[in-house]
Design a protein around this motif. Structure first.
Motif, PDB file in Angstrom:
ATOM      1  N   SER A   1       0.904  -1.101  -0.219  1.00  0.00           N
ATOM      2  CA  SER A   1       0.117   0.137   0.252  1.00  0.00           C
ATOM      3  C   SER A   1       0.798   1.241   0.049  1.00  0.00           C
ATOM      4  O   SER A   1       0.649   2.202  -0.663  1.00  0.00           O
ATOM      5  CB  SER A   1      -0.880  -0.067   1.166  1.00  0.00           C
ATOM      6  N   VAL A   2       1.679   1.372   0.992  1.00  0.00           N
ATOM      7  CA  VAL A   2       2.790   2.349   0.892  1.00  0.00           C
ATOM      8  C   VAL A   2       3.523   2.837  -0.379  1.00  0.00           C
ATOM      9  O   VAL A   2       3.830   3.837  -0.989  1.00  0.00           O
ATOM     10  CB  VAL A   2       3.721   2.480   2.022  1.00  0.00           C
ATOM     11  N   HIS A   3       3.841   1.448  -1.220  1.00  0.00           N
ATOM     12  CA  HIS A   3       4.551   1.671  -2.460  1.00  0.00           C
ATOM     13  C   HIS A   3       3.396   2.158  -3.590  1.00  0.00           C
ATOM     14  O   HIS A   3       3.693   3.325  -4.179  1.00  0.00           O
ATOM     15  CB  HIS A   3       4.754   0.374  -2.995  1.00  0.00           C
ATOM     16  N   ILE A   4       2.231   1.757  -3.451  1.00  0.00           N
ATOM     17  CA  ILE A   4       1.266   2.013  -4.454  1.00  0.00           C
ATOM     18  C   ILE A   4       0.944   3.493  -3.900  1.00  0.00           C
ATOM     19  O   ILE A   4       0.661   4.371  -5.105  1.00  0.00           O
ATOM     20  CB  ILE A   4      -0.084   1.034  -4.183  1.00  0.00           C
ATOM     21  N   GLU A   5       0.729   3.977  -3.017  1.00  0.00           N
ATOM     22  CA  GLU A   5       0.292   5.252  -2.854  1.00  0.00           C
ATOM     23  C   GLU A   5       1.335   6.293  -2.952  1.00  0.00           C
ATOM     24  O   GLU A   5       1.235   7.503  -3.772  1.00  0.00           O
ATOM     25  CB  GLU A   5      -0.139   5.407  -1.530  1.00  0.00           C
ATOM     26  N   ALA A   6       2.542   5.844  -3.058  1.00  0.00           N
ATOM     27  CA  ALA A   6       3.974   6.842  -3.348  1.00  0.00           C
ATOM     28  C   ALA A   6       3.736   6.851  -4.729  1.00  0.00           C
ATOM     29  O   ALA A   6       3.818   8.037  -5.375  1.00  0.00           O
ATOM     30  CB  ALA A   6       5.158   6.187  -2.961  1.00  0.00           C
ATOM     31  N   TYR A   7       3.591   5.786  -5.558  1.00  0.00           N
ATOM     32  CA  TYR A   7       3.300   5.802  -7.142  1.00  0.00           C
ATOM     33  C   TYR A   7       2.194   6.731  -7.465  1.00  0.00           C
ATOM     34  O   TYR A   7       2.311   7.560  -8.362  1.00  0.00           O
ATOM     35  CB  TYR A   7       3.384   4.590  -7.736  1.00  0.00           C
TER      36      TYR A   7
ATOM     37  N   GLY B   1      14.799   8.334   7.010  1.00  0.00           N
ATOM     38  CA  GLY B   1      14.169   8.746   8.204  1.00  0.00           C
ATOM     39  C   GLY B   1      14.942  10.195   8.529  1.00  0.00           C
ATOM     40  O   GLY B   1      16.071  10.410   8.176  1.00  0.00           O
ATOM     41  N   LYS B   2      14.313  11.068   9.129  1.00  0.00           N
ATOM     42  CA  LYS B   2      14.863  12.108   9.682  1.00  0.00           C
ATOM     43  C   LYS B   2      16.086  11.921  10.513  1.00  0.00           C
ATOM     44  O   LYS B   2      16.964  12.677  10.502  1.00  0.00           O
ATOM     45  CB  LYS B   2      13.963  13.039  10.447  1.00  0.00           C
ATOM     46  N   ASP B   3      15.767  10.816  11.550  1.00  0.00           N
ATOM     47  CA  ASP B   3      16.942  10.498  12.442  1.00  0.00           C
ATOM     48  C   ASP B   3      18.280  10.195  11.688  1.00  0.00           C
ATOM     49  O   ASP B   3      19.290  10.404  12.152  1.00  0.00           O
ATOM     50  CB  ASP B   3      16.396   9.506  13.501  1.00  0.00           C
ATOM     51  N   ALA B   4      18.138   9.447  10.554  1.00  0.00           N
ATOM     52  CA  ALA B   4      19.126   8.813   9.674  1.00  0.00           C
ATOM     53  C   ALA B   4      19.878  10.149   9.093  1.00  0.00           C
ATOM     54  O   ALA B   4      20.943  10.337   9.316  1.00  0.00           O
ATOM     55  CB  ALA B   4      18.720   8.132   8.684  1.00  0.00           C
ATOM     56  N   ASP B   5      19.105  11.106   8.616  1.00  0.00           N
ATOM     57  CA  ASP B   5      19.571  12.391   8.065  1.00  0.00           C
ATOM     58  C   ASP B   5      20.273  12.925   9.160  1.00  0.00           C
ATOM     59  O   ASP B   5      21.469  13.484   8.841  1.00  0.00           O
ATOM     60  CB  ASP B   5      18.507  13.071   7.624  1.00  0.00           C
ATOM     61  N   PHE B   6      19.754  13.159  10.266  1.00  0.00           N
ATOM     62  CA  PHE B   6      20.434  13.758  11.385  1.00  0.00           C
ATOM     63  C   PHE B   6      21.816  13.503  11.824  1.00  0.00           C
ATOM     64  O   PHE B   6      22.729  13.880  11.956  1.00  0.00           O
ATOM     65  CB  PHE B   6      19.441  14.063  12.629  1.00  0.00           C
ATOM     66  N   CYS B   7      21.739  11.847  12.089  1.00  0.00           N
ATOM     67  CA  CYS B   7      22.961  11.167  12.368  1.00  0.00           C
ATOM     68  C   CYS B   7      24.126  11.300  11.502  1.00  0.00           C
ATOM     69  O   CYS B   7      25.162  11.529  11.702  1.00  0.00           O
ATOM     70  CB  CYS B   7      22.654   9.624  12.636  1.00  0.00           C
TER      71      CYS B   7
ATOM     72  N   GLU C   1       8.792   8.181   4.900  1.00  0.00           N
ATOM     73  CA  GLU C   1       9.900   7.662   4.468  1.00  0.00           C
ATOM     74  C   GLU C   1       9.730   6.702   3.288  1.00  0.00           C
ATOM     75  O   GLU C   1      10.639   6.899   2.391  1.00  0.00           O
ATOM     76  CB  GLU C   1      10.732   6.853   5.520  1.00  0.00           C
ATOM     77  N   TYR C   2       8.607   6.019   3.136  1.00  0.00           N
ATOM     78  CA  TYR C   2       8.148   5.165   2.222  1.00  0.00           C
ATOM     79  C   TYR C   2       8.050   5.885   0.790  1.00  0.00           C
ATOM     80  O   TYR C   2       8.624   5.705  -0.211  1.00  0.00           O
ATOM     81  CB  TYR C   2       7.052   4.264   2.196  1.00  0.00           C
ATOM     82  N   ALA C   3       7.602   7.296   0.846  1.00  0.00           N
ATOM     83  CA  ALA C   3       7.098   7.907  -0.214  1.00  0.00           C
ATOM     84  C   ALA C   3       8.795   8.481  -0.652  1.00  0.00           C
ATOM     85  O   ALA C   3       9.065   8.540  -1.995  1.00  0.00           O
ATOM     86  CB  ALA C   3       6.226   9.123   0.097  1.00  0.00           C
ATOM     87  N   LEU C   4       9.330   8.602   0.205  1.00  0.00           N
ATOM     88  CA  LEU C   4      10.934   9.234   0.028  1.00  0.00           C
ATOM     89  C   LEU C   4      11.742   8.291  -0.669  1.00  0.00           C
ATOM     90  O   LEU C   4      12.591   8.481  -1.862  1.00  0.00           O
ATOM     91  CB  LEU C   4      11.588   9.793   1.110  1.00  0.00           C
ATOM     92  N   GLU C   5      11.498   6.856  -0.585  1.00  0.00           N
ATOM     93  CA  GLU C   5      12.519   5.870  -1.012  1.00  0.00           C
ATOM     94  C   GLU C   5      12.086   5.682  -2.416  1.00  0.00           C
ATOM     95  O   GLU C   5      12.766   5.453  -3.285  1.00  0.00           O
ATOM     96  CB  GLU C   5      12.494   4.417  -0.243  1.00  0.00           C
ATOM     97  N   ILE C   6      10.576   5.873  -2.815  1.00  0.00           N
ATOM     98  CA  ILE C   6      10.062   5.470  -4.092  1.00  0.00           C
ATOM     99  C   ILE C   6      10.457   6.750  -4.970  1.00  0.00           C
ATOM    100  O   ILE C   6      10.746   6.537  -6.290  1.00  0.00           O
ATOM    101  CB  ILE C   6       8.586   5.246  -4.091  1.00  0.00           C
ATOM    102  N   GLU C   7      10.305   7.766  -4.310  1.00  0.00           N
ATOM    103  CA  GLU C   7      10.932   9.009  -5.061  1.00  0.00           C
ATOM    104  C   GLU C   7      12.198   9.079  -5.571  1.00  0.00           C
ATOM    105  O   GLU C   7      12.675   9.191  -6.752  1.00  0.00           O
ATOM    106  CB  GLU C   7      10.648  10.307  -4.065  1.00  0.00           C
ATOM    107  N   ASN C   8      12.892   8.581  -4.553  1.00  0.00           N
ATOM    108  CA  ASN C   8      14.576   8.236  -4.923  1.00  0.00           C
ATOM    109  C   ASN C   8      14.576   7.133  -6.065  1.00  0.00           C
ATOM    110  O   ASN C   8      15.754   7.530  -6.911  1.00  0.00           O
ATOM    111  CB  ASN C   8      15.340   7.747  -3.740  1.00  0.00           C
TER     112      ASN C   8
END
Ligand code: NAD
Length: 353
Positions: A16-22, A129-135, A306-313
């Motif tokens: 569902s999160v893939h589908i909605e991102a597309y 994730g925002k936590d990953a970006d920050f780290c 984050e799911y939408a961001l990975e599909i965007e990437n």
């Protein structure tokens, strides 16, 4: 602009999160679905208005040579067969984690994508994730100094999903391959993707699938919680992984454990500072000769965006050549670590990679 024609293979929970991102990305046309379960397939088709529906991915690729890209969201055992078929049909692939059932399969898939010149992204969603970006920012600014140690856990005390997650033939393993991948990959990402050089691990299958207990938690995405079916995967895995940058990660993950609470904590330690993600990010260092902890409460660990961001990437990698944040190489390295943990657990010895 010509839109990319997208198919999703395996239209269960995470799809569902893939589908909605597309659906929300103007660069795509959500074109077809495939699932071996006809009921799920029809329901998802009706829900998202997709009418090209197939129960066999080979038939889908034969019928739809115009497809450009797919998301593979099947059980783990179909990740490689479905991705290979997609590449053979000329498609780019975004494959959910884990990339494969083992490192050999994963390497074959990586090679096939490279040979065909296709994008192959892996669903290590915590990299977004925002936590990953920050780290990563902390590391890049030298705030941690030289990282030499990390520890990470993802512990459920009564969270065996049952169903295919507990069936090794379809999952490849238990919490290690399901949950452990996320936290091991997170640490690799923050440290700049070091490669594993040795692994010592232990796994235990003592509690099996006890999700039918009364105090079961509603974690489970598989929709099969409570099934008293087969369970031949580990319920606890613990390991020490040494990387080629000299750092060591200890990791612990379970579906079932006789402990007081669930936990999910990652700590990364350098010689200038350390960071805890639990789930908020706290930086530890020395200031004015005193140990200091600085909390960054706005850094949420995970909120689903984050799911939408990975599909965007993934889409930008196909269309604009943007670098993937989670590559096939990362998928292969992760599978090498998992294979080594399972091997070490069997032999009782350290595995050198
Ligand atoms: N990145 C994340 O945060 C995250 C979260 C959950 C699941 N996942 C991963 O996503 C995948 C799916 O998990 P889920 O929770 O959605 O499981 P699920 O059981 O809800 O959905 C999987 C679907 O795949 C279908 N399927 C199985 N084999 C198939 C095949 N050969 N061809 C077509 N369809 C097939 C099943 O019928 C099912 O509908 C797993 O690999 C899992 O590890 C990732």
């Amino acid at each position: 602009m010509k839109k990319l024609k997208i198919a999703v293979i395996g239209v269960g929970s995470i799809s569902s999160v893939h589908i909605e991102a597309y659906q929300n990305d103007v660069r795509c046309d959500l074109y077809a679905f495939c699932d071996i379960d006809e009921k799920t397939l029809k329901e998802k088709g009706a829900k998202y208005g997709v009418t090209r529906l197939y129960t066999d991915f080979n038939e889908m690729f034969e019928a739809l040579p115009e497809l450009d890209a797919v998301s593979v969201c099947t059980w783990n055992n179909a990740h490689v067969p479905a991705s290979l078929a997609a590449i053979e049909a000329g498609c780019h692939v975004f494959c959910e984690k884990p990339m494969a059932m083992n490192a050999k399969e994963a390497a074959e898939l990586k090679k096939a994508a490279e040979k065909a010149g296709k994008v192959l992204g892996i669903g290590f969603v915590r990299r977004f994730g925002k936590d990953a970006d920050f780290c990563r920012e902390l590391v890049q600014n030298g705030q941690l100094g030289d990282i030499y140690y990390a520890r990470a856990n993802y512990v459920r005390r009564n969270g065996n999903p049952g169903g295919w997650f507990a069936d090794k033939a379809r999952s490849g393993g238990g919490p290690l391959i399901d949950l452990g991948v996320h936290i091991i990959d997170f640490v690799r990402y923050i440290e700049g993707n070091p490669k594993p050089v040795s692994v010592y691990g232990a796994t235990f299958a003592r509690l099996y699938n006890r999700a039918q207990l009364k105090d079961k938690k509603a974690y489970v995405s598989a929709g099969s919680l409570g099934e008293k079916d087969k369970c031949d995967v580990e319920d606890l895995a613990s390991a020490m992984i040494r990387f080629d940058n000299g750092s060591v990660l200890t990791v612990e993950t379970s579906y079932s454990l006789n402990t007081g609470h669930d936990s999910g904590c990652i700590e990364i330690f350098g010689d200038k500072g350390g960071v805890t993600i639990d789930p908020n990010v706290v930086y530890h260092g020395v200031m004015l000769d005193r140990m200091t902890d600085i909390a960054f409460p706005s850094q949420t660990a995970f909120d689903g965006s984050e799911y939408a961001l990975e599909i965007e990437n993934f889409l930008s990698a196909i269309l604009d050549g943007e670098a993937l944040r989670a590559t096939a190489e990362d998928g292969v390295e992760l599978m090498k670590i998992l294979d080594a943990i399972y091997e070490s657990a069997q032999t009782g010895h350290e595995v050198l990679l």
